[in-house]
Design a protein around this motif. Structure first.
Motif, PDB file in Angstrom:
ATOM      1  N   ASP A  63      -4.063   2.013  -2.786  1.00 20.61           N
ATOM      2  CA  ASP A  63      -3.752   1.059  -3.849  1.00 20.61           C
ATOM      3  C   ASP A  63      -3.953   1.669  -5.227  1.00 20.61           C
ATOM      4  O   ASP A  63      -4.284   0.971  -6.190  1.00 20.61           O
ATOM      5  N   ARG A  76       0.827  -1.211   0.000  1.00 22.36           N
ATOM      6  CA  ARG A  76       0.000   0.000   0.000  1.00 22.36           C
ATOM      7  C   ARG A  76       0.865   1.268   0.000  1.00 22.36           C
ATOM      8  O   ARG A  76       1.918   1.312   0.637  1.00 22.36           O
ATOM      9  N   SER A  91       0.812  -8.783  -2.284  1.00 25.02           N
ATOM     10  CA  SER A  91       1.943  -7.869  -2.213  1.00 25.02           C
ATOM     11  C   SER A  91       3.109  -8.502  -1.463  1.00 25.02           C
ATOM     12  O   SER A  91       2.987  -9.553  -0.822  1.00 25.02           O
ATOM     13  N   TYR A 112     -10.360  -6.961  -4.801  1.00 26.09           N
ATOM     14  CA  TYR A 112     -11.410  -5.992  -5.116  1.00 26.09           C
ATOM     15  C   TYR A 112     -12.488  -6.607  -6.010  1.00 26.09           C
ATOM     16  O   TYR A 112     -13.107  -5.928  -6.806  1.00 26.09           O
ATOM     17  N   GLU A 166       0.001  -9.268   2.009  1.00 26.27           N
ATOM     18  CA  GLU A 166      -1.424  -8.932   1.980  1.00 26.27           C
ATOM     19  C   GLU A 166      -2.058  -9.314   0.649  1.00 26.27           C
ATOM     20  O   GLU A 166      -1.474  -9.093  -0.419  1.00 26.27           O
ATOM     21  N   CYS A 211      -1.011  -2.834  -8.522  1.00 26.65           N
ATOM     22  CA  CYS A 211      -0.731  -4.271  -8.614  1.00 26.65           C
ATOM     23  C   CYS A 211       0.768  -4.521  -8.779  1.00 26.65           C
ATOM     24  O   CYS A 211       1.463  -3.801  -9.492  1.00 26.65           O
ATOM     25  N   HIS A 219      -4.759  -8.363  -2.004  1.00 27.42           N
ATOM     26  CA  HIS A 219      -5.486  -7.161  -2.414  1.00 27.42           C
ATOM     27  C   HIS A 219      -6.641  -7.619  -3.300  1.00 27.42           C
ATOM     28  O   HIS A 219      -6.462  -7.908  -4.482  1.00 27.42           O
ATOM     29  N   VAL A 266     -11.471   0.627  -5.110  1.00 25.53           N
ATOM     30  CA  VAL A 266     -10.038   0.545  -4.839  1.00 25.53           C
ATOM     31  C   VAL A 266      -9.657   1.716  -3.934  1.00 25.53           C
ATOM     32  O   VAL A 266      -9.909   2.871  -4.283  1.00 25.53           O
TER      33      VAL A 266
END
Length: 330
Positions: free
Chosen positions: A231, A89, A169, A177, A173, A107, A175, A227
């Motif tokens: 990010d 992040r 990541s 969505y 984490e 990404c 991510h 988002v």
């Protein structure tokens, strides 16, 4: 058309490949994993459609060269290709971009979109090697594809949502969505088993209903969950939220806006698992819009007025004016 594909491939392989084997993506931008995967897939498309063995014999070593660059990017040896970008992040800062076509999204590292394309690229290259009888090379790229396939869903499947996260990541984490694009791509290419694919598509379909999206003539949004600012490309970019939760720009550009060219993978995923009814419902809605010329007519080459992207109610929210890949869903 095939001649144009060959000419394009030759130009990128000869003029835009760095000594490391990495291809420039656009302008002077580097570290895009799909920049190397794309030409490998396009080379297979060209040879498969023309049978041009002579061209393939001349270019196979260069194709292997750019593929080896991707192979070396598996930094931790787990089978997935890691991007230079961490995906952590607040790490995507101008003038840098992400690792993929989705260059305003953060990404990176173990990225689902680019790894799906790399998987197909390695399958394509293995098939090209087979056409030339290069058995050991065919085996090498096949093994890499097999390894990537074996870890892909294990790495990205979110047990909380039941579908694939977009990227994992460097800090570990997920991510997530709720991306029809990434999940559709993985299912279409066979990176997840058919039973899991059907379950994922059912969950994504329920999410589409939950968020109230109905304009299937426009296509399908790339994400169904806003988002967050952390990010997204900072400190300024089209669609960048000011709120951390991302809700203030949701539906604009890469924060959930719709670009027609990326919808084909989600549609194709339904056909891949045998759900023709749902796939046809999405596809036929887009065909009706296409028949009216609404994916290409009325173009304005100005910020916020391009139809390369639209909001959920069909308003232009792009900037390129028109993107030829709007036709890809056909």
């Amino acid at each position: 058309m095939a001649a144009l594909v060959r000419q394009t491939l030759d130009w990128w392989l000869d003029e835009r490949t760095l000594p490391s084997g990495e291809l420039i993506c656009y302008w002077d931008k580097q570290d895009f994993l799909d920049a190397n995967a794309g030409p490998l897939i396009a080379a297979w498309d060209y040879v498969e459609s023309t049978g041009d063995r002579e061209w393939l014999e001349k270019r196979i070593e260069k194709l292997e060269f750019i593929s080896t660059y991707l192979e070396k990017r598996d930094i931790d040896g787990d089978g997935m290709v890691e991007a230079e970008q961490s995906g952590n992040r607040n790490s995507l800062q101008q003038p840098h971009r992400s690792c993929a076509w989705w260059d305003a999204l953060n990404c990176g590292y173990k990225d689902g979109y680019t790894n799906a394309l790399i998987y197909r690229a390695w399958r394509c290259l293995a098939d090209l090697e087979a056409k030339l009888g290069r058995n050991s090379q065919q085996s090498h790229w096949t093994q890499l594809a097999d390894r990537l396939q074996s870890v892909y869903s294990k790495t990205l499947l979110n047990p909380k949502s039941g579908w694939l996260a977009w990227w994992k990541s460097e800090d570990g984490e997920l991510h997530d969505y709720a991306s029809p694009v990434v999940n559709g791509l993985a299912i279409e290419y066979g990176l997840v088993e058919a039973e899991l694919g059907r379950d994922i598509l059912a969950k994504i379909s329920n999410k589409i209903q939950e968020v109230g999206f109905t304009r299937f003539d426009l296509g399908i949004p790339p994400v169904l969950i806003p988002v967050p600012r952390s990010d997204y490309l900072q400190p300024d970019a089209i669609g960048l939220p000011r709120r951390e939760d991302g809700t203030d720009t949701f539906g604009q550009y890469m924060n959930g806006g719709i670009t027609a060219g990326q919808v084909l993978h989600f549609i194709a995923a339904h056909y891949q698992v045998g759900d023709f009814e749902t796939g046809d419902r999405y596809f036929n809605a887009m065909l009706q819009r296409q028949a009216r010329g609404e994916f290409q007519n009325g173009v304005r080459d100005a910020g916020g007025q391009g139809i390369d992207w639209t909001t959920w109610d069909g308003r232009p929210c792009g900037y390129e004016g028109y993107l030829a890949d709007n036709f890809r869903f056909l």
